[in-house]
Design a protein around this motif. Structure first.
Motif, PDB file in Angstrom:
ATOM      1  N   ASP A  23       0.818  -1.200   0.000  1.00 28.12           N
ATOM      2  CA  ASP A  23       0.000   0.000   0.000  1.00 28.12           C
ATOM      3  C   ASP A  23       0.864   1.267   0.000  1.00 28.12           C
ATOM      4  O   ASP A  23       1.702   1.459   0.885  1.00 28.12           O
ATOM      5  CB  ASP A  23      -0.926   0.019   1.217  1.00 28.12           C
ATOM      6  N   GLY A  24       0.646   2.102  -1.006  1.00 28.87           N
ATOM      7  CA  GLY A  24       1.305   3.394  -1.069  1.00 28.87           C
ATOM      8  C   GLY A  24       2.746   3.379  -1.556  1.00 28.87           C
ATOM      9  O   GLY A  24       3.383   4.429  -1.608  1.00 28.87           O
ATOM     10  N   GLN A  29      10.223   1.910  -4.884  1.00 27.47           N
ATOM     11  CA  GLN A  29      10.245   1.298  -3.560  1.00 27.47           C
ATOM     12  C   GLN A  29       9.984  -0.205  -3.648  1.00 27.47           C
ATOM     13  O   GLN A  29      10.601  -0.990  -2.931  1.00 27.47           O
ATOM     14  CB  GLN A  29       9.210   1.961  -2.649  1.00 27.47           C
ATOM     15  N   LEU A  30       9.069  -0.588  -4.522  1.00 23.62           N
ATOM     16  CA  LEU A  30       8.746  -2.007  -4.674  1.00 23.62           C
ATOM     17  C   LEU A  30       9.924  -2.808  -5.215  1.00 23.62           C
ATOM     18  O   LEU A  30      10.066  -3.986  -4.902  1.00 23.62           O
ATOM     19  CB  LEU A  30       7.526  -2.186  -5.578  1.00 23.62           C
ATOM     20  N   THR A  31      10.763  -2.197  -6.024  1.00 18.89           N
ATOM     21  CA  THR A  31      11.900  -2.919  -6.612  1.00 18.89           C
ATOM     22  C   THR A  31      13.204  -2.665  -5.871  1.00 18.89           C
ATOM     23  O   THR A  31      14.236  -3.224  -6.243  1.00 18.89           O
ATOM     24  CB  THR A  31      12.074  -2.558  -8.099  1.00 18.89           C
ATOM     25  N   ALA A  97       9.328  -6.451 -11.849  1.00 16.14           N
ATOM     26  CA  ALA A  97       8.904  -5.102 -11.502  1.00 16.14           C
ATOM     27  C   ALA A  97       7.421  -4.967 -11.814  1.00 16.14           C
ATOM     28  O   ALA A  97       6.951  -5.472 -12.835  1.00 16.14           O
ATOM     29  CB  ALA A  97       9.708  -4.072 -12.300  1.00 16.14           C
ATOM     30  N   ALA A  98       6.704  -4.328 -10.907  1.00 12.49           N
ATOM     31  CA  ALA A  98       5.269  -4.141 -11.091  1.00 12.49           C
ATOM     32  C   ALA A  98       4.785  -3.051 -10.153  1.00 12.49           C
ATOM     33  O   ALA A  98       5.442  -2.752  -9.150  1.00 12.49           O
ATOM     34  CB  ALA A  98       4.521  -5.440 -10.804  1.00 12.49           C
ATOM     35  N   THR A  99       3.638  -2.489 -10.460  1.00 13.07           N
ATOM     36  CA  THR A  99       3.032  -1.506  -9.568  1.00 13.07           C
ATOM     37  C   THR A  99       2.346  -2.232  -8.404  1.00 13.07           C
ATOM     38  O   THR A  99       2.019  -3.421  -8.495  1.00 13.07           O
ATOM     39  CB  THR A  99       1.985  -0.664 -10.306  1.00 13.07           C
ATOM     40  N   ALA A 100       2.095  -1.474  -7.366  1.00 16.13           N
ATOM     41  CA  ALA A 100       1.364  -2.028  -6.221  1.00 16.13           C
ATOM     42  C   ALA A 100      -0.024  -2.493  -6.659  1.00 16.13           C
ATOM     43  O   ALA A 100      -0.488  -3.567  -6.247  1.00 16.13           O
ATOM     44  CB  ALA A 100       1.262  -0.991  -5.109  1.00 16.13           C
TER      45      ALA A 100
END
Length: 168
Positions: A23-24, A29-31, A97-100
């Motif tokens: 979330d958010g 940040q995710l990668t 890699a991907a979006t939340a």
């Protein structure tokens, strides 16, 4: 509470954890990889979802959401369609890699399939041997608990990685 109710509760907790963890968070940040080498949050969430998708589909005798519902195309990862992340090297981890939103949507799709499968499962199905390549042979119950345990470990790792994200 039945055994399948307990499993449903466990998989619901995984879904909640996945949604809270990503979330958010931005794509960067995710990668982000702690120390430049650890598994990223995106990879951990994708992997735990891929394993759940693969294993539950196998138990149910169905195709996977990944391919049947077009998630492989939406993610467009440079990986074979059947890849679940098992044994990935550093380069392969970096490729995920991907979006939340995409990670959560795929996980929800797999979660719905898992709920449907568990909703149809009877207590008498749980002791069925589903893999005799192990000693002792793996039962349906053991496989489901194994997937749940793996999901929870990876969700915990992703939550830890989130706590280590650089400020800013």
């Amino acid at each position: 509470m039945s055994a399948t109710d307990v499993l449903l509760d466990g998989f619901d907790r995984v879904r909640q954890a996945v949604e809270e963890i990503v979330d958010g968070l931005s794509a960067d940040q995710l990668t982000h990889r702690v120390d430049g080498t650890a598994n990223s949050i995106a990879w951990l969430v994708w992997h735990l979802t891929r394993v759940q998708d693969d294993h539950v589909a196998d138990l149910a005798g169905t195709g996977q959401a990944w391919t049947d519902e077009g998630w492989a195309d939406r993610f467009a990862l440079p990986l074979p369609a059947g890849d679940t992340g098992y044994g990935h090297d550093s380069e392969q981890v970096s490729a995920v890699a991907a979006t939340a939103d995409l990670l959560v949507a795929y996980h929800r799709a797999v979660h719905e399939r898992t709920k449907a499968y568990l909703g149809d499962l009877k207590a008498t199905d749980l002791p069925d041997v589903v893999d005799d390549a192990w000693d002792p042979p793996v039962t349906r119950a053991v496989r489901l608990v194994s997937v749940l345990e793996d999901d929870l470990q990876h969700a915990g790792q992703a939550a830890f990685a989130r706590g280590l994200l650089p400020e800013g």
